[in-house]
Design an enzyme around this catalytic site. Structure first.
Site, short mmCIF file in Angstrom:
data_model
loop_
_atom_site.label_atom_id
_atom_site.label_comp_id
_atom_site.label_asym_id
_atom_site.label_seq_id
_atom_site.Cartn_x
_atom_site.Cartn_y
_atom_site.Cartn_z
CE LYS A 15 53.89 36.89 42.75
NZ LYS A 15 54.00 36.62 41.82
NE ARG A 74 48.88 40.58 44.42
CZ ARG A 74 47.37 40.70 44.23
NH1 ARG A 74 46.34 40.45 45.41
NH2 ARG A 74 46.80 39.92 43.25
NE ARG A 128 45.16 32.89 33.48
CZ ARG A 128 45.54 33.29 33.98
NH1 ARG A 128 45.41 34.89 34.58
NH2 ARG A 128 47.19 33.35 34.38
NE ARG A 145 53.75 41.57 45.80
CZ ARG A 145 52.75 40.88 45.09
NH1 ARG A 145 52.52 39.37 45.06
NH2 ARG A 145 51.99 41.85 44.47
CE LYS A 164 45.63 41.48 40.48
NZ LYS A 164 47.24 41.10 38.86
CB SER A 165 43.80 35.01 37.60
OG SER A 165 45.24 35.34 38.28
CG ASP A 199 49.99 37.16 43.47
OD1 ASP A 199 50.73 37.33 43.32
OD2 ASP A 199 48.72 36.92 42.83
CB SER A 212 55.67 31.64 36.83
OG SER A 212 54.88 32.35 36.15
#
Length: 431
Positions: A342, A388, A27, A346, A22-23, A315, A167
């Site tokens: 998040k 998640r 990008r 979480r 996903k990251s 994550d 982060s």
């Protein structure tokens, strides 16, 4: 489908491929859009978060062709984006909103970013504050901390920024703004967060230097189109890694997974718990380390997780919590306050749900203590709209004494659209 009931099944054996990272997918769209030429992307994750990013750039005049296999992004160059005629909807994607805020800060037009009910509650001051130091004009609710965010872009000044937290979203937002700044923009973190932006910036020809827990980006350098091959997302693989570890007589081979060292905290943690995890055929693709992951069921024990391991597994903690609930002894998680901001809190969400399944959980501000049980109980679990959380609790159902019903599971399409079909295939032992 708004809820699902998971019951214990057979051992997990065979091979699978998880969706693209996903990251990296986010990008690839962002840098491809502001590069010169046509960037092609294979393995792109067509989850809701990434599709929100794609829609945002299409709204800014970027042509993106998608035949279901290959993505072709017709870059507009560093200064070629157009002012969007409507609000850019980021859906549930914090990555889209925070990184776009950095990119849009350098554009000579007005834009507004918003999202769903969950995203509009997440803190944005962490990117708004450093971008404002660069000269960006950004307004939002709660003094700029909550979306919608209104951005009047323009000329930016380079800064040196010491981030209070590790982060990748903060770092990447500043790096994207730094492409439009006059001079060299640098960001330093307490410990190194995932470095996909640094790798992809370099691949596209940006001028940058990395240093201990930091990076410097030179402004005004044009980017050039690339061919990107996106590996499988280790955050998605994490659910099946944990499932195979805790389900007796299991052996799974997960192919073509990104194993970037800033993301493999999950592997280090599970190995320290006694998990049998082997990286096979390690290689590099599009500047990212990739491997096949072989997992065998294992007897796990409780461990302490803290310090620099935390951002490398940030994550994956919902999945780690399920492993801890099935381990012998107590697992202590510390230095993980980021988990509270998040998609949902979480720490609280996993504590509530694990208690429902019969696990003793002691919660603190920056983490939790989870004391494993011989067998999880059944019950009704709540995802709190967090993909998640939903997937982790579904994995718990594979080894529970009674069925686990997980509510509000539509959120899974954010990152892993075919998760439940894959889980059902292995749960029933189907070929």
């Amino acid at each position: 489908m708004n809820s699902i009931s998971i019951t214990p099944g057979s051992s997990l054996k065979g091979e699978l491929v998880v969706p693209g990272d996903k990251s990296i997918s986010h990008r690839s769209i962002m840098l491809g859009a502001i590069a010169n030429g046509v960037t092609t992307v294979r393995g792109f994750l067509r989850g809701e978060d990434n599709m929100a990013t794609m829609a945002a750039f299409r709204a800014m005049g970027v042509r993106i062709d998608d035949d279901g296999h290959l993505l072709s992004i017709h870059g507009r160059g560093l200064h070629g984006l157009e002012e969007p005629g409507d609000v850019l909807d980021c859906g549930n994607s914090g990555t889209s909103m925070r990184l776009l805020t950095g990119l849009l800060a350098g554009q000579n037009f007005f834009s507004v970013l918003s999202g769903d009910q969950y995203l509009r509650k997440r803190p944005m001051k962490r990117v708004v504050e450093p971008l404002s130091r660069m000269g960006a004009r950004i307004l939002g609710r709660a003094g700029g901390n909550l979306a919608p965010l209104a951005i009047s872009g323009g000329t930016l000044n380079a800064i040196g920024y010491e981030s209070p937290v590790s982060s990748a979203q903060i770092k990447s937002a500043i790096m994207l703004a730094g492409l439009y700044a006059d001079g060299d923009t640098s960001v330093r973190e307490p410990s190194l967060s995932r470095d996909h932006s640094e790798r992809m910036f370099a691949l596209f020809g940006a001028s940058l230097e990395t240093f201990h827990n930091g990076v410097t980006v030179k402004g005004g350098i044009e980017l050039h189109a690339q061919e990107i091959h996106v590996p499988g997302d280790i955050s998605s693989a994490a659910f099946f890694i944990v499932a195979a570890l805790i389900t007796p007589d299991s052996e799974l081979l997960i192919r073509n997974v990104g194993v970037n060292p800033t993301r493999t905290g999950i592997i280090d943690v599970l190995r320290s718990m006694g998990g049998s995890i082997e990286l096979v055929d390690e290689r590099e693709v599009s500047a990212e380390p990739v491997a096949d992951i072989l997992v065998r069921s294992s007897r796990l024990k409780g461990v302490r997780i803290e310090g620099q391991t935390v951002p490398r597994a940030i994550d994956e903690f919902p999945a780690i919590c399920v492993a801890a609930a099935c381990a012998e002894g107590t697992t202590s998680i510390r230095d993980a306050r980021e988990l509270r901001v998040k998609e949902t809190d979480r720490i609280s969400a996993m504590a509530v749900n694990l208690r429902t399944l019969g696990v003793t959980v002691d919660e603190c501000d920056e983490g939790m203590d989870i004391t494993g049980v011989e067998r999880l109980g059944g019950g009704v679990a709540e995802s709190f709209g967090d993909h998640r959380i939903a997937m982790s609790l579904s994995v718990a159902g594979l080894v529970s004494a009674d069925a686990v019903r997980v509510n509000d599971i539509d959120c899974v399409s954010t990152s892993f659209p075919n998760f439940f079909s894959l889980l059902e295939r292995f749960r029933t032992g189907a070929p």
